[in-house]
Design an enzyme around this catalytic site. Sequence first.
Site, PDB file in Angstrom:
ATOM      1  N   ASP A 469       0.863  -1.191   0.000  1.00  0.00           N
ATOM      2  CA  ASP A 469       0.000   0.000   0.000  1.00  0.00           C
ATOM      3  C   ASP A 469       0.899   1.242   0.000  1.00  0.00           C
ATOM      4  OD1 ASP A 469      -3.051   0.898   0.804  1.00  0.00           O
ATOM      5  OD2 ASP A 469      -1.518   2.276   1.517  1.00  0.00           O
ATOM      6  N   ASN A 477      -2.713  12.994  -3.875  1.00  0.00           N
ATOM      7  CA  ASN A 477      -3.812  13.486  -4.722  1.00  0.00           C
ATOM      8  C   ASN A 477      -4.245  14.882  -4.316  1.00  0.00           C
ATOM      9  OD1 ASN A 477      -4.130  11.356  -6.531  1.00  0.00           O
ATOM     10  ND2 ASN A 477      -5.440  10.199  -5.141  1.00  0.00           N
ATOM     11  N   HIS A 482      -4.840  14.493  -9.065  1.00  0.00           N
ATOM     12  CA  HIS A 482      -5.019  13.072  -9.389  1.00  0.00           C
ATOM     13  C   HIS A 482      -4.088  12.622 -10.510  1.00  0.00           C
ATOM     14  CE1 HIS A 482      -8.427  12.192  -6.761  1.00  0.00           C
ATOM     15  NE2 HIS A 482      -8.826  13.447  -6.998  1.00  0.00           N
ATOM     16  N   ASP A 486      -1.983   9.303 -10.289  1.00  0.00           N
ATOM     17  CA  ASP A 486      -1.983   8.213 -11.277  1.00  0.00           C
ATOM     18  C   ASP A 486      -0.564   7.872 -11.707  1.00  0.00           C
ATOM     19  OD1 ASP A 486      -4.702   8.147 -11.136  1.00  0.00           O
ATOM     20  OD2 ASP A 486      -5.066   9.243 -13.001  1.00  0.00           O
ATOM     21  N   GLU A 512      -4.816   2.079  -4.142  1.00  0.00           N
ATOM     22  CA  GLU A 512      -3.360   2.140  -4.127  1.00  0.00           C
ATOM     23  C   GLU A 512      -2.755   0.868  -3.552  1.00  0.00           C
ATOM     24  OE1 GLU A 512      -4.757   4.221  -0.298  1.00  0.00           O
ATOM     25  OE2 GLU A 512      -5.430   3.973  -2.362  1.00  0.00           O
TER      26      GLU A 512
END
Length: 597
Positions: A469, A477, A482, A486, A512
């Site tokens: 994670d 973010n 975002h 990404d 994630e």
Amino acid sequence: MFICGVFFPQNPVWAHTPLDVTANEAGDKFTGLHAIWHDEHGESGLTQALQAYELGEFHTLETAGSTGLQAGVFWSHFSLHNRDSQPVTLHIEYVDHQLVGLQAFSREKGSSEAFREISNLSIYQPFDRRQVAHNRFVFPLTIAPGAAEALMVKFDPGELGVVFPSLRIWSPQPLQQNSKGEISLMAFLFGGYFLMAIFALVGAIAINNKILYFYSFYCASKILVWGTVLGYTHQYLMKGSFHWGYATLSGAVAIMAGLFFARTFLKTRRHTPKLDALLQLMLLNVAFLVGCVLLDWKALSQISMIIALLCYPLVVPIALIRWRQGENAAGVFALGWATLVLGLLAQAMRDLGYVVHNPVNYYWPPVASFVEMLAIMVAIGLMVQRLRLQKDRAEKKYLQQLEISKTDLELLVQSRTRELEAAKARAELEARTDPLTGIHNRRSFFEESNLLLKLVQRKGIPLGILMLDIDRFKSINDMHGHLIGDQALCATARVIAQHVREVDVFGRIGGEEFALLVSADGPGTLAIARRIHRDIAKIMIKSAQGPVQFTASIGVAQLQGERDVLELLQHADSALYRAKRAGRNRVLPYVTVDTDA
């Protein structure tokens, strides 16, 4: 002679020659500029004014006709001589509208009588108390045959304001005719404003166009501001109580309406965001101006209004920038706004005393404002025409495309089968693949993992699993957007993929969260996890705020007789949870809890 305890000679020697007047004055004679006294404190009465005159403190006004923006009150002394053999009744007109009060005193020259008050005008009084029904201050004066009247006139602009000590001399009938002409001019302008506002409102309702709504309100605000500033609101609508702030408030409404319309028409928020911020600051100043009026802060409101008028021309270069960007209607808009700015500049030059006050520059601002609205209407027409041309081009292109489609229809039908087969193959691939990272999605990961689990159980091969994670992914973010988030996910997937062998199974199982199933014993699985943990910490992503780096927390579990991958993944998830609670950025193995302890 004593007046309020002060001695004045009964027949003082006046420093200027009386102005000859007759019964046929047509407003072409002006007086009042040759002997002016400024009381900066604004507390003087007639006694103090006469004393100042005797002390030689009255001087000729050095400007073209205005005192400029100053505090206090002004006194003017002048004399009028009736050279006719009959009594003459005159109407003495204050030439401008920017005044709170006017007080006039008169006495016949050579007389032993004291000055008597002949007029006391104020905007705070009901309009019907005025001696002469006129939108500006006018007071009557009757002069005996062959006599001369000396006058003392007090001009009160309030706490801070502009005074035009010049007074225009009329006979009653010519003044009335001139007033009708002025009212006709303003009726024409107001009628034009009203028609433009109605047409725009009807158009706005018909096509639901926000620009037309703002334009309609902007037109209506012109009637409000010029009607109030020029005194017609007090004369015809609010005949009773009135307030100095009404003119300022109406000006604030017009400026605010104009700025809102300019932002909407020019689309500054989208195309010139930095300049749009400047327009927003101008709107804040107008809001402050409204607050000053409501709190009765006249001096601050005057300063705020000056700032608003000084900033108002900035809309012209903004419109020119939009014109340079390809918006032709903005060029016409800039021309119309510049016309208004020139009108306001003429008023400012007149108010500051650089140009002589006359009917042309007095009415130039409202006329320029009318021309501005006409130019903006043309600009709106150009904008609508452009939108219509765009629509026509789109429809023409659509029809041409239909013709092409008819010609290509047979070819499309023939190739459709091949496309469907290719689409089916792509759909099967997409159903098994995470669209962002290109690795196994959750569904595909569990399918492949269960196959691998059966293989290792049958052959007795060790099996480990990593649950990974990204630490504080939400803050990435929130702080960087975002798009950067990404990129972080893709970079993490690429780093993990470098450690994946052909027999391993790697997939993205959550936002994630990643999982990696490896055929390795406990130490081997931990070694892989640590290498992945180390390499993720080296990832660096460029962003507008600077380089972005991040870490990951990894939970590791080893197959010890679990029946399916989900149970094994839960053990790794438990280890991941401990890693996060321990402070993140670490690798922890799954620890079996002894229930008998």
